[in-house]
Design a protein around this motif. Structure first.
Motif, PDB file in Angstrom:
ATOM      1  N   VAL A   1       0.855  -1.183   0.000  1.00  0.00           N
ATOM      2  CA  VAL A   1       0.000   0.000   0.000  1.00  0.00           C
ATOM      3  C   VAL A   1       0.895   1.239   0.000  1.00  0.00           C
ATOM      4  O   VAL A   1       1.763   1.368   0.857  1.00  0.00           O
ATOM      5  CB  VAL A   1      -0.925   0.029   1.227  1.00  0.00           C
ATOM      6  N   GLN A   2       0.676   2.119  -0.945  1.00  0.00           N
ATOM      7  CA  GLN A   2       1.405   3.391  -0.964  1.00  0.00           C
ATOM      8  C   GLN A   2       0.479   4.494  -0.498  1.00  0.00           C
ATOM      9  O   GLN A   2      -0.687   4.542  -0.896  1.00  0.00           O
ATOM     10  CB  GLN A   2       1.926   3.679  -2.375  1.00  0.00           C
ATOM     11  N   LEU A   3       1.017   5.356   0.349  1.00  0.00           N
ATOM     12  CA  LEU A   3       0.211   6.408   0.958  1.00  0.00           C
ATOM     13  C   LEU A   3       0.855   7.761   0.693  1.00  0.00           C
ATOM     14  O   LEU A   3       2.083   7.887   0.731  1.00  0.00           O
ATOM     15  CB  LEU A   3       0.119   6.175   2.473  1.00  0.00           C
ATOM     16  N   GLN A   4       0.028   8.758   0.445  1.00  0.00           N
ATOM     17  CA  GLN A   4       0.521  10.107   0.208  1.00  0.00           C
ATOM     18  C   GLN A   4      -0.297  11.083   1.034  1.00  0.00           C
ATOM     19  O   GLN A   4      -1.485  11.270   0.770  1.00  0.00           O
ATOM     20  CB  GLN A   4       0.426  10.463  -1.275  1.00  0.00           C
ATOM     21  N   PHE A  28      -8.494  -0.570  -0.071  1.00  0.00           N
ATOM     22  CA  PHE A  28      -8.190   0.307   1.054  1.00  0.00           C
ATOM     23  C   PHE A  28      -9.243   0.214   2.134  1.00  0.00           C
ATOM     24  O   PHE A  28      -8.945   0.353   3.309  1.00  0.00           O
ATOM     25  CB  PHE A  28      -8.066   1.743   0.547  1.00  0.00           C
ATOM     26  N   ASN A  29     -10.508  -0.050   1.752  1.00  0.00           N
ATOM     27  CA  ASN A  29     -11.572  -0.056   2.752  1.00  0.00           C
ATOM     28  C   ASN A  29     -11.385  -1.151   3.782  1.00  0.00           C
ATOM     29  O   ASN A  29     -11.969  -1.098   4.862  1.00  0.00           O
ATOM     30  CB  ASN A  29     -12.938  -0.187   2.077  1.00  0.00           C
ATOM     31  N   SER A  30     -10.575  -2.152   3.489  1.00  0.00           N
ATOM     32  CA  SER A  30     -10.346  -3.231   4.442  1.00  0.00           C
ATOM     33  C   SER A  30      -9.180  -2.939   5.391  1.00  0.00           C
ATOM     34  O   SER A  30      -8.954  -3.683   6.341  1.00  0.00           O
ATOM     35  CB  SER A  30     -10.071  -4.544   3.705  1.00  0.00           C
ATOM     36  N   SER A  70     -11.530  10.426   9.481  1.00  0.00           N
ATOM     37  CA  SER A  70     -12.599   9.867   8.655  1.00  0.00           C
ATOM     38  C   SER A  70     -11.979   9.269   7.398  1.00  0.00           C
ATOM     39  O   SER A  70     -10.774   9.383   7.165  1.00  0.00           O
ATOM     40  CB  SER A  70     -13.619  10.945   8.284  1.00  0.00           C
ATOM     41  N   ARG A  71     -12.803   8.625   6.609  1.00  0.00           N
ATOM     42  CA  ARG A  71     -12.312   8.034   5.373  1.00  0.00           C
ATOM     43  C   ARG A  71     -13.409   8.020   4.332  1.00  0.00           C
ATOM     44  O   ARG A  71     -14.592   7.953   4.670  1.00  0.00           O
ATOM     45  CB  ARG A  71     -11.784   6.624   5.632  1.00  0.00           C
ATOM     46  N   ASP A  72     -13.008   8.093   3.070  1.00  0.00           N
ATOM     47  CA  ASP A  72     -13.921   7.949   1.936  1.00  0.00           C
ATOM     48  C   ASP A  72     -13.394   6.775   1.125  1.00  0.00           C
ATOM     49  O   ASP A  72     -12.457   6.922   0.326  1.00  0.00           O
ATOM     50  CB  ASP A  72     -13.943   9.233   1.111  1.00  0.00           C
ATOM     51  N   ASN A  73     -13.959   5.601   1.353  1.00  0.00           N
ATOM     52  CA  ASN A  73     -13.441   4.392   0.714  1.00  0.00           C
ATOM     53  C   ASN A  73     -13.592   4.431  -0.805  1.00  0.00           C
ATOM     54  O   ASN A  73     -12.803   3.843  -1.530  1.00  0.00           O
ATOM     55  CB  ASN A  73     -14.122   3.159   1.294  1.00  0.00           C
ATOM     56  N   ALA A  74     -14.609   5.130  -1.293  1.00  0.00           N
ATOM     57  CA  ALA A  74     -14.794   5.229  -2.742  1.00  0.00           C
ATOM     58  C   ALA A  74     -13.642   5.978  -3.397  1.00  0.00           C
ATOM     59  O   ALA A  74     -13.331   5.763  -4.571  1.00  0.00           O
ATOM     60  CB  ALA A  74     -16.110   5.922  -3.048  1.00  0.00           C
ATOM     61  N   LYS A  75     -13.015   6.864  -2.632  1.00  0.00           N
ATOM     62  CA  LYS A  75     -11.895   7.644  -3.152  1.00  0.00           C
ATOM     63  C   LYS A  75     -10.549   7.114  -2.659  1.00  0.00           C
ATOM     64  O   LYS A  75      -9.510   7.712  -2.942  1.00  0.00           O
ATOM     65  CB  LYS A  75     -12.039   9.111  -2.740  1.00  0.00           C
ATOM     66  N   ASP A  98      -2.649  -0.372   8.065  1.00  0.00           N
ATOM     67  CA  ASP A  98      -2.313  -1.692   8.563  1.00  0.00           C
ATOM     68  C   ASP A  98      -3.469  -2.635   8.255  1.00  0.00           C
ATOM     69  O   ASP A  98      -4.626  -2.203   8.209  1.00  0.00           O
ATOM     70  CB  ASP A  98      -2.065  -1.627  10.069  1.00  0.00           C
ATOM     71  N   SER A  99      -3.140  -3.901   8.066  1.00  0.00           N
ATOM     72  CA  SER A  99      -4.186  -4.871   7.747  1.00  0.00           C
ATOM     73  C   SER A  99      -4.861  -5.420   9.000  1.00  0.00           C
ATOM     74  O   SER A  99      -5.833  -6.159   8.892  1.00  0.00           O
ATOM     75  CB  SER A  99      -3.609  -6.018   6.930  1.00  0.00           C
ATOM     76  N   THR A 100      -4.344  -5.076  10.186  1.00  0.00           N
ATOM     77  CA  THR A 100      -4.935  -5.587  11.420  1.00  0.00           C
ATOM     78  C   THR A 100      -6.097  -4.713  11.869  1.00  0.00           C
ATOM     79  O   THR A 100      -6.250  -3.562  11.455  1.00  0.00           O
ATOM     80  CB  THR A 100      -3.895  -5.623  12.542  1.00  0.00           C
TER      81      THR A 100
END
Length: 125
Positions: A1-4, A28-30, A70-75, A98-100
């Motif tokens: 996963v790359q994050l910016q 990403f939503n997971s 917060s998060r916008d999983n669609a984006k 993280d996947s946990t």
């Protein structure tokens, strides 16, 4: 996963900023996503987390009531809305994933697996 991470800047005390964290991963939503920060001469510290399943959140005591994650999983994007900023909030802010699905204390102790480059937040008094 790359994050910016983006959205940092200079703001006066009492002001607001919104940080964004764009992820490369389509699932990403997971993932659990978090924000951490590091001030000059200090260790990195946990700020907030939003879990990948259910979207529950936790905050550091120092930001509770002022920051909102917060998060916008669609984006494939996460956010950190920071209000009532204080000079002691000045730091480089990092988004992480993280996947946990862990507790707040778990991420305080262990951090996360994937990290983005930081964005500077400076709060003037």
């Amino acid at each position: 996963v790359q994050l910016q991470a983006s959205g940092g800047g200079l703001v006066q005390a009492g002001g607001s900023l919104r940080l964004s964290c764009a992820a490369s991963e389509r699932t990403f939503n997971s993932y659990t996503m978090g924000w951490f920060r590091q001030a000059p001469g200090k260790e990195r510290e946990f700020v907030a987390v939003i879990r990948g399943t259910g979207g529950s959140t936790d905050y550091a005591d120092s930001v509770k009531g002022r920051f909102t994650i917060s998060r916008d999983n669609a984006k494939n994007t996460g956010y950190l809305q920071m209000n009532s900023l204080k000079p002691e909030d000045t730091a480089v802010y990092y988004c992480a994933a993280d996947s946990t699905i862990g507790s707040r204390n778990y991420y305080i102790r262990n951090g996360m697996t994937y990290w983005g480059k930081g964005t500077q937040v400076t709060v003037s008094s």
